[in-house]
Scaffold this motif. Structure first.
Motif, mmCIF file in Angstrom:
data_model
loop_
_atom_site.group_PDB
_atom_site.id
_atom_site.type_symbol
_atom_site.label_atom_id
_atom_site.label_comp_id
_atom_site.label_asym_id
_atom_site.label_seq_id
_atom_site.Cartn_x
_atom_site.Cartn_y
_atom_site.Cartn_z
ATOM 1 N N GLN A 32 0.855 -1.183 0.000
ATOM 2 C CA GLN A 32 0.000 0.000 0.000
ATOM 3 C C GLN A 32 0.891 1.232 0.000
ATOM 4 O O GLN A 32 1.909 1.279 0.695
ATOM 5 C CB GLN A 32 -0.907 -0.015 1.237
ATOM 6 C CG GLN A 32 -1.940 1.088 1.287
ATOM 7 C CD GLN A 32 -2.793 0.970 2.525
ATOM 8 O OE1 GLN A 32 -2.477 1.523 3.570
ATOM 9 N NE2 GLN A 32 -3.886 0.227 2.427
ATOM 10 N N SER A 33 0.524 2.232 -0.766
ATOM 11 C CA SER A 33 1.334 3.444 -0.832
ATOM 12 C C SER A 33 1.228 4.222 0.465
ATOM 13 O O SER A 33 0.200 4.185 1.146
ATOM 14 C CB SER A 33 0.893 4.316 -2.006
ATOM 15 O OG SER A 33 -0.445 4.724 -1.840
ATOM 16 N N ILE A 34 2.324 4.911 0.800
ATOM 17 C CA ILE A 34 2.348 5.740 2.003
ATOM 18 C C ILE A 34 2.804 7.137 1.624
ATOM 19 O O ILE A 34 3.428 7.350 0.588
ATOM 20 C CB ILE A 34 3.282 5.153 3.081
ATOM 21 C CG1 ILE A 34 4.714 5.026 2.542
ATOM 22 C CG2 ILE A 34 2.774 3.829 3.577
ATOM 23 C CD1 ILE A 34 5.693 4.528 3.579
ATOM 24 N N SER A 35 2.467 8.092 2.466
ATOM 25 C CA SER A 35 2.866 9.467 2.192
ATOM 26 C C SER A 35 4.372 9.609 2.344
ATOM 27 O O SER A 35 5.006 8.918 3.136
ATOM 28 C CB SER A 35 2.152 10.428 3.144
ATOM 29 O OG SER A 35 2.514 10.154 4.486
ATOM 30 N N GLN A 39 7.821 7.880 5.130
ATOM 31 C CA GLN A 39 8.718 6.831 4.654
ATOM 32 C C GLN A 39 9.876 6.642 5.625
ATOM 33 O O GLN A 39 10.338 7.575 6.267
ATOM 34 C CB GLN A 39 9.280 7.190 3.280
ATOM 35 C CG GLN A 39 8.240 7.111 2.177
ATOM 36 C CD GLN A 39 8.860 7.306 0.798
ATOM 37 O OE1 GLN A 39 9.991 6.892 0.584
ATOM 38 N NE2 GLN A 39 8.131 7.918 -0.099
ATOM 39 N N SER A 43 10.845 1.364 3.829
ATOM 40 C CA SER A 43 9.805 1.669 2.846
ATOM 41 C C SER A 43 10.275 2.765 1.902
ATOM 42 O O SER A 43 9.558 3.721 1.626
ATOM 43 C CB SER A 43 8.519 2.087 3.560
ATOM 44 O OG SER A 43 8.745 3.206 4.389
ATOM 45 N N ASN A 45 10.654 2.724 -1.203
ATOM 46 C CA ASN A 45 9.926 2.784 -2.465
ATOM 47 C C ASN A 45 8.530 3.388 -2.292
ATOM 48 O O ASN A 45 7.740 3.392 -3.243
ATOM 49 C CB ASN A 45 9.814 1.384 -3.083
ATOM 50 C CG ASN A 45 9.098 0.407 -2.156
ATOM 51 O OD1 ASN A 45 8.694 0.765 -1.055
ATOM 52 N ND2 ASN A 45 8.947 -0.816 -2.615
ATOM 53 N N GLY A 46 8.234 3.900 -1.122
ATOM 54 C CA GLY A 46 6.935 4.531 -0.901
ATOM 55 C C GLY A 46 5.808 3.556 -0.672
ATOM 56 O O GLY A 46 4.637 3.924 -0.735
ATOM 57 N N LEU A 47 6.142 2.294 -0.408
ATOM 58 C CA LEU A 47 5.123 1.275 -0.164
ATOM 59 C C LEU A 47 5.354 0.618 1.192
ATOM 60 O O LEU A 47 6.478 0.536 1.676
ATOM 61 C CB LEU A 47 5.166 0.194 -1.249
ATOM 62 C CG LEU A 47 4.858 0.615 -2.683
ATOM 63 C CD1 LEU A 47 5.088 -0.556 -3.629
ATOM 64 C CD2 LEU A 47 3.434 1.128 -2.802
ATOM 65 N N LYS A 48 4.295 0.163 1.784
ATOM 66 C CA LYS A 48 4.396 -0.641 3.000
ATOM 67 C C LYS A 48 3.471 -1.838 2.842
ATOM 68 O O LYS A 48 2.466 -1.777 2.126
ATOM 69 C CB LYS A 48 4.007 0.165 4.238
ATOM 70 C CG LYS A 48 2.542 0.611 4.269
ATOM 71 C CD LYS A 48 2.228 1.353 5.553
ATOM 72 C CE LYS A 48 0.774 1.807 5.586
ATOM 73 N NZ LYS A 48 0.427 2.511 6.839
#
Length: 202
Positions: A32-35, A39, A43, A45-48
């Motif tokens: 799932q993308s994160i702000s 980060q 994370s 790559n902007g994902l968790k």
């Protein structure tokens, strides 16, 4: 509640009380993308990874007013106690682990409870004995169709007790050997799907 399996048991019991004949327990680990401001080194790559636990039933559902109140521990339809803590505790567990709880319910059609947890949060509850929990639910409620679905990184596992019944002929679903087989298969599925994804799964 010491683990997610205990929460699943509690919510499934609500589905049983609501008269459900089909109950699905679905566990998914998905990116799932994160702000950008949140980060960290794990994370970049902007994902968790998020663990999503869903219980979906075809029970009698809840009207919109009660659905809005259901996370209040003092709102309950149970006659055995005045305080219903299951959903409020699950909501708290989700939020402590960087997730959230969602409830979607339609009167006379059913209810979906979706709990999300940040996989890497130090406050995430461990998965617990999901296979043993399912075995207990099937043993106590063999007339219900139980769907167990596991997904992660292109791997998946599905078990449906209706399909199992078709192969059993006159052997009851709550037979000891059948229950042991169901528990074993779910444990194998958890290791295959979540091994290396959830730290507690070897």
């Amino acid at each position: 509640m010491k683990d997610i399996a205990h929460h699943l048991l509690d919510i499934a019991q609500n589905s049983i009380s609501a008269g459900a004949s089909i109950i699905t327990i679905k566990l998914t680990v998905t990116p799932q993308s994160i702000s950008a401001g949140n980060q960290n080194e794990s994370s970049e790559n902007g994902l968790k990874n998020v663990l999503v636990c869903e219980i979906i039933d075809n029970g009698r559902g809840m009207d919109p007013d009660f659905c809005r109140k259901v996370l209040d521990p003092f709102e309950t339809t149970r006659k055995t106690r005045n305080v219903g803590l299951g959903l409020p505790l699950l909501k708290q567990s989700c939020e402590l682990a960087g997730g959230a709880l969602f409830i979607d319910s339609v009167p006379f059609k059913g209810t979906t409870v979706k709990a999300q947890f940040d996989v890497d949060s130090i406050d995430r509850l461990p998965l617990g004995d999901v296979a043993g929990t399912v075995r207990m639910l099937v043993m106590a409620n063999p007339e219900i169709t139980w769907n167990i679905k596991l997904y992660s990184s292109g791997k998946e596992f599905d078990l449906n007790t209706y399909d199992i019944k078709q192969y059993l002929d006159d052997v009851p679903l709550d037979n000891y050997e059948v229950l042991a087989w169901i528990e074993q298969k779910i444990n194998e599925g958890i290791r295959e799907v979540f091994g290396g994804v959830l730290d507690e799964i070897s």
